[in-house]
Design a protein around this motif. Structure first.
Motif, PDB file in Angstrom:
ATOM      1  N   ARG A 331       0.940  -1.369   0.175  1.00 37.89           N
ATOM      2  CA  ARG A 331       0.001  -0.018  -0.062  1.00 37.89           C
ATOM      3  C   ARG A 331       0.791   1.065   0.094  1.00 37.89           C
ATOM      4  NH1 ARG A 331      -5.241  -1.447   0.813  1.00 37.89           N
ATOM      5  NH2 ARG A 331      -5.444  -3.694   1.782  1.00 37.89           N
ATOM      6  N   ALA A 332       0.527   2.105  -0.640  1.00 36.56           N
ATOM      7  CA  ALA A 332       1.291   3.581  -1.027  1.00 36.56           C
ATOM      8  C   ALA A 332       1.603   3.882   0.443  1.00 36.56           C
ATOM      9  CB  ALA A 332       0.616   4.292  -1.966  1.00 36.56           C
ATOM     10  N   GLU A 333       0.935   4.208   1.366  1.00 35.70           N
ATOM     11  CA  GLU A 333       0.956   4.901   2.588  1.00 35.70           C
ATOM     12  C   GLU A 333       1.884   3.996   3.612  1.00 35.70           C
ATOM     13  OE1 GLU A 333      -2.034   3.538   1.552  1.00 35.70           O
ATOM     14  OE2 GLU A 333      -3.097   2.696   3.093  1.00 35.70           O
ATOM     15  N   ILE A 334       1.762   2.862   3.333  1.00 36.12           N
ATOM     16  CA  ILE A 334       2.826   1.986   4.119  1.00 36.12           C
ATOM     17  C   ILE A 334       4.348   2.173   3.619  1.00 36.12           C
ATOM     18  CG2 ILE A 334       3.431  -0.436   4.901  1.00 36.12           C
ATOM     19  CD1 ILE A 334       0.204  -0.816   4.766  1.00 36.12           C
ATOM     20  N   MET A 335       4.238   1.946   2.331  1.00 38.10           N
ATOM     21  CA  MET A 335       5.742   1.845   1.767  1.00 38.10           C
ATOM     22  C   MET A 335       6.197   3.305   1.559  1.00 38.10           C
ATOM     23  SD  MET A 335       6.075  -1.183   0.451  1.00 38.10           S
ATOM     24  CE  MET A 335       7.534  -1.108  -0.702  1.00 38.10           C
ATOM     25  N   ASP A 336       5.375   4.235   1.451  1.00 37.32           N
ATOM     26  CA  ASP A 336       6.122   5.450   1.585  1.00 37.32           C
ATOM     27  C   ASP A 336       6.423   6.289   3.135  1.00 37.32           C
ATOM     28  OD1 ASP A 336       6.190   5.856  -0.994  1.00 37.32           O
ATOM     29  OD2 ASP A 336       4.344   6.949  -1.337  1.00 37.32           O
ATOM     30  N   ALA A 337       5.963   5.205   3.960  1.00 36.87           N
ATOM     31  CA  ALA A 337       6.459   5.604   5.486  1.00 36.87           C
ATOM     32  C   ALA A 337       7.873   5.861   5.586  1.00 36.87           C
ATOM     33  CB  ALA A 337       5.702   4.787   6.394  1.00 36.87           C
ATOM     34  N   ALA A 338       8.893   5.035   4.782  1.00 33.34           N
ATOM     35  CA  ALA A 338      10.260   4.788   5.090  1.00 33.34           C
ATOM     36  C   ALA A 338      10.580   6.370   4.544  1.00 33.34           C
ATOM     37  CB  ALA A 338      10.932   4.016   4.413  1.00 33.34           C
ATOM     38  N   HIS A 339      11.507   6.962   5.454  1.00 35.91           N
ATOM     39  CA  HIS A 339      11.994   8.270   4.662  1.00 35.91           C
ATOM     40  C   HIS A 339      12.999   8.307   3.554  1.00 35.91           C
ATOM     41  CE1 HIS A 339      14.749   6.577   7.971  1.00 35.91           C
ATOM     42  NE2 HIS A 339      15.700   6.718   7.072  1.00 35.91           N
ATOM     43  N   VAL A 340      13.155   9.229   2.858  1.00 33.18           N
ATOM     44  CA  VAL A 340      13.781   9.195   1.748  1.00 33.18           C
ATOM     45  C   VAL A 340      15.070   9.056   2.064  1.00 33.18           C
ATOM     46  CG1 VAL A 340      14.938  10.730   0.092  1.00 33.18           C
ATOM     47  CG2 VAL A 340      12.651  10.854   0.644  1.00 33.18           C
ATOM     48  N   GLY A 341      16.067   7.839   1.088  1.00 35.39           N
ATOM     49  CA  GLY A 341      17.262   7.321   1.593  1.00 35.39           C
ATOM     50  C   GLY A 341      17.185   6.145   2.716  1.00 35.39           C
ATOM     51  N   GLY A 342      16.310   6.076   3.162  1.00 38.95           N
ATOM     52  CA  GLY A 342      16.113   4.680   3.939  1.00 38.95           C
ATOM     53  C   GLY A 342      16.211   3.566   3.417  1.00 38.95           C
ATOM     54  N   LEU A 343      15.959   3.439   2.265  1.00 39.54           N
ATOM     55  CA  LEU A 343      15.602   2.011   1.678  1.00 39.54           C
ATOM     56  C   LEU A 343      16.715   1.934   0.469  1.00 39.54           C
ATOM     57  CD1 LEU A 343      11.822   1.543   1.290  1.00 39.54           C
ATOM     58  CD2 LEU A 343      13.027   0.899   3.108  1.00 39.54           C
ATOM     59  N   GLY A 344      17.030   0.886  -0.049  1.00 38.96           N
ATOM     60  CA  GLY A 344      18.095   0.772  -1.324  1.00 38.96           C
ATOM     61  C   GLY A 344      19.093   0.070  -0.998  1.00 38.96           C
ATOM     62  N   GLY A 345      20.208   0.041  -1.660  1.00 39.70           N
ATOM     63  CA  GLY A 345      21.431  -0.949  -1.753  1.00 39.70           C
ATOM     64  C   GLY A 345      22.168  -0.773  -3.019  1.00 39.70           C
ATOM     65  N   THR A 346      23.515  -1.102  -3.131  1.00 37.39           N
ATOM     66  CA  THR A 346      23.919  -0.713  -4.152  1.00 37.39           C
ATOM     67  C   THR A 346      23.638  -1.375  -5.511  1.00 37.39           C
ATOM     68  OG1 THR A 346      26.067  -0.544  -2.837  1.00 37.39           O
ATOM     69  CG2 THR A 346      26.591  -0.983  -5.208  1.00 37.39           C
ATOM     70  N   TYR A 347      23.263  -2.711  -5.349  1.00 38.64           N
ATOM     71  CA  TYR A 347      22.817  -3.487  -6.692  1.00 38.64           C
ATOM     72  C   TYR A 347      21.197  -3.526  -6.769  1.00 38.64           C
ATOM     73  CZ  TYR A 347      27.519  -4.933  -6.899  1.00 38.64           C
ATOM     74  OH  TYR A 347      29.004  -4.958  -6.867  1.00 38.64           O
ATOM     75  N   GLY A 348      20.378  -3.122  -5.823  1.00 35.08           N
ATOM     76  CA  GLY A 348      19.042  -3.582  -5.651  1.00 35.08           C
ATOM     77  C   GLY A 348      18.198  -2.976  -7.062  1.00 35.08           C
ATOM     78  N   GLY A 349      17.675  -3.833  -7.631  1.00 31.67           N
ATOM     79  CA  GLY A 349      17.172  -3.427  -9.068  1.00 31.67           C
ATOM     80  C   GLY A 349      18.093  -3.360 -10.177  1.00 31.67           C
ATOM     81  N   ASN A 350      18.970  -3.979 -10.242  1.00 36.57           N
ATOM     82  CA  ASN A 350      20.082  -3.967 -11.219  1.00 36.57           C
ATOM     83  C   ASN A 350      19.594  -3.984 -12.612  1.00 36.57           C
ATOM     84  OD1 ASN A 350      21.592  -5.729 -13.148  1.00 36.57           O
ATOM     85  ND2 ASN A 350      23.173  -4.584 -12.214  1.00 36.57           N
ATOM     86  N   PRO A 351      19.834  -3.204 -13.583  1.00 34.60           N
ATOM     87  CA  PRO A 351      19.296  -3.156 -14.689  1.00 34.60           C
ATOM     88  C   PRO A 351      19.156  -4.639 -15.567  1.00 34.60           C
ATOM     89  CG  PRO A 351      21.289  -2.089 -15.017  1.00 34.60           C
ATOM     90  CD  PRO A 351      21.251  -2.114 -13.188  1.00 34.60           C
ATOM     91  N   VAL A 352      20.183  -5.202 -15.384  1.00 36.08           N
ATOM     92  CA  VAL A 352      20.168  -6.595 -16.115  1.00 36.08           C
ATOM     93  C   VAL A 352      19.183  -7.659 -15.694  1.00 36.08           C
ATOM     94  CG1 VAL A 352      21.682  -8.384 -16.990  1.00 36.08           C
ATOM     95  CG2 VAL A 352      22.412  -6.113 -16.854  1.00 36.08           C
ATOM     96  N   ALA A 353      18.904  -7.308 -14.370  1.00 35.34           N
ATOM     97  CA  ALA A 353      18.050  -8.354 -13.646  1.00 35.34           C
ATOM     98  C   ALA A 353      16.715  -7.807 -13.857  1.00 35.34           C
ATOM     99  CB  ALA A 353      18.237  -8.316 -12.004  1.00 35.34           C
ATOM    100  N   CYS A 354      16.488  -6.467 -13.890  1.00 34.25           N
ATOM    101  CA  CYS A 354      15.125  -5.794 -14.246  1.00 34.25           C
ATOM    102  C   CYS A 354      14.664  -6.132 -15.799  1.00 34.25           C
ATOM    103  CB  CYS A 354      15.157  -4.148 -14.124  1.00 34.25           C
ATOM    104  SG  CYS A 354      15.248  -3.766 -12.726  1.00 34.25           S
ATOM    105  N   ALA A 355      15.784  -6.277 -16.710  1.00 33.57           N
ATOM    106  CA  ALA A 355      15.273  -6.558 -18.125  1.00 33.57           C
ATOM    107  C   ALA A 355      15.014  -7.968 -18.009  1.00 33.57           C
ATOM    108  CB  ALA A 355      16.683  -6.557 -18.995  1.00 33.57           C
ATOM    109  N   ALA A 356      15.499  -9.036 -17.368  1.00 35.94           N
ATOM    110  CA  ALA A 356      15.197 -10.530 -17.111  1.00 35.94           C
ATOM    111  C   ALA A 356      13.722 -10.431 -16.395  1.00 35.94           C
ATOM    112  CB  ALA A 356      16.152 -11.122 -16.067  1.00 35.94           C
TER     113      ALA A 356
END
Ligand SMILES: *Cc1c(COP(=O)(O)O)cnc(C)c1O
Length: 473
Positions: A331-356
């Motif tokens: 749900r948008a309101e739940i997912m957006d509760a984390a502050h900007v920069g609080g989620l992520g990682g170097t490789y998360g959603g790598n473009p080659v994995a996204c193409a796959a």
């Protein structure tokens, strides 16, 4: 004694969400012709053969022993439902690399998109400079997952990382800390997810201390608890209320059908009662669909069968045809509760994995793989129930779609028969059929064929499973 997909029907009427428009219109020819390795079993040496034996020796000298091996067979090529080993044996794949290669190994839709993307650029880090593929995968997730509410997604590398982030998000949203999980659960091998996973050996043994504020309650395991869904839910909810405190709980995390736990399908109504309890008490209901998701169970997501709309859903495994990718969608309101920069990682959603992932989702839609998984269920259950009549150790045939298991007992008791599960798996491996075991007691044989497997190949694998059972019963 084969059966055909055409004869096979299942009682389920499922909702197939629409695929995003930009993924439609992919032209795909007949399935079996798409794979460049003949879809047939060939055993040309002992399994493992001499080249695999030699590589196992090198492996032992180079690789940490904590990384286990189900089959000591090294793979050189694979396509569709066939793995080709270094000795030239063609193995039938009823494991899909643990429910990952649902669209078939090296599916052409995945291969072509990966090849194009890898030549364009390999990485930028989405948090530094974004790219369209990541957004496209999130759009697909938001449309395909259950519920029509506004959603957001974030991408990660592994299932465990997705579960970790789902918990982070739920804690940020609720400003509470406790996390409730259930018996026989599997959520991963990182510190937090080890704490959430139930089984000591091999996942947790000696690896503590574990993350705190994780509480385990009973689940619904009809074969072993004899309770209906409402009764099992009362047991679980009472324990949450009395021992944790409903207003302390950030999230309840549950697999709609347990994977490593032994393909335990909860009694009807159990998941809905838990999800209603969560809604009433401000608890985020997180469905871990890392193994069940993406057409595996005959629906796009296993929650579709239960009339349950999770607040947050974690996905991985089948999402990207074999490339490492995972997601949290909610749900948008739940997912957006984390502050900007609080989620992520170097490789998360790598473009080659996204193409796959885009290729994998397109293939699922083009071949209507949810329906295909239902046909696999009907074929497999019919044959396994026939086997059950001949093999008293087979206590239960269960599962949904192409996620089917048999639970084995000492005949005449409900005592787990892990020895037989191990022996049958070994006999199948020696005949060139990859099967996996599962369950808290190790007494479950589980089958996760790629959804594109032909009925000939599936019937042949079942012939070999049946021979093994008859010889060892
Ligand atoms: C496999 C699995 C995980 C962990 O995924 P990894 O990619 O191995 O970290 C978590 N939950 C479920 C239900 C799984 O099947």
């Amino acid at each position: 004694m084969g059966q055909t997909f055409a004869e096979a029907t299942t009682p389920y009427g499922c909702r197939w969400p629409e695929i995003p428009r930009n993924l439609q219109g992919m032209s795909l020819s007949a399935l079996s012709q798409e794979f460049d390795i003949p879809q047939e079993r060939r055993v040309v040496t002992a399994i493992p053969g001499p080249k695999s034996d030699a590589l196992m020796q090198r492996r032992a000298d180079a690789v940490a022993r904590g990384v286990g091996t189900t089959l000591p067979v090294f793979i050189e090529r694979a396509a569709g439902g066939i793995l080709v080993d270094v000795d030239g044996n063609h193995l039938i794949d009823l494991g899909s690399g643990i429910a990952v290669t649902s669209v078939g190994n090296s599916n052409p839709e995945v291969v072509s998109r990966v090849q194009d993307q890898v030549a364009l650029f390999t990485h930028t880090c989405f948090m530094v400079t974004p790219y369209e593929g990541y957004v496209e995968v999130c759009e697909a997730l938001n449309r395909l997952t259950p519920g029509d509410h506004a959603k957001r997604s974030a991408l990660f590398n592994s299932g465990a990382e997705a579960v970790e982030n789902a918990v982070k998000i739920a804690r940020a949203y609720t400003k509470r800390q406790a996390v409730v999980v259930v018996e026989h659960a599997y959520h991963g091998r990182t510190n937090l997810t080890m704490a959430m996973t139930a089984k000591d050996m091999p996942y947790k043994h000696g690896f503590g201390p574990f993350a705190s504020d994780i509480y385990r309650v009973p689940t619904s395991y009809p074969f072993r608890d004899g309770l209906d869904g409402a009764q099992a839910a009362v047991v679980a909810i009472t324990k949450i209320e009395k021992e944790v405190g409903s207003d302390q709980v950030a999230a309840l995390v549950i697999e709609p059908i347990q994977g490593e736990g032994g393909f335990v399908v909860p009694a009807p109504g159990f998941l809905k009662a838990l999800s209603d309890f969560c809604t009433d008490n401000g608890i985020v209901f997180i469905a871990d669909e890392i193994q069940t998701g993406f057409a595996r169970t005959g629906a796009w997501f296993a929650c579709d069968y239960e009339g349950v709309i999770p607040d947050v859903i974690t996905t991985a495994k089948g999402i990207a045809g074999g490339l490492p990718l995972a997601a949290v969608t909610g749900r948008a309101e739940i997912m957006d509760a984390a502050h900007v920069g609080g989620l992520g990682g170097t490789y998360g959603g790598n473009p080659v994995a996204c193409a796959a992932a885009i290729g994998s989702i397109a293939a699922m839609e083009a071949h209507d793989l949810p329906s295909r998984a239902q046909a696999i269920e009907a074929l497999m259950k019919a044959r396994l129930v026939t086997m059950q009549g001949k093999v008293p150790a087979i206590a239960e045939v269960r599962g949904r779609g192409a996620m089917i298991a048999v639970e084995l007992v000492i005949p005449g008791t409900d005592q787990p028969n892990d020895a037989l599960a191990g022996a049958v798996a070994k006999a199948c491996h020696a005949q060139g059929v990859v099967v996996l075991t599962a369950g808290t007691y190790g007494n479950v044989l589980r089958f996760l064929p790629p959804l594109v497997i032909s009925e000939e190949l599936l019937n042949e694998a079942l012939d070999i499973i049946e021979e093994a059972f008859i010889a060892l019963r």
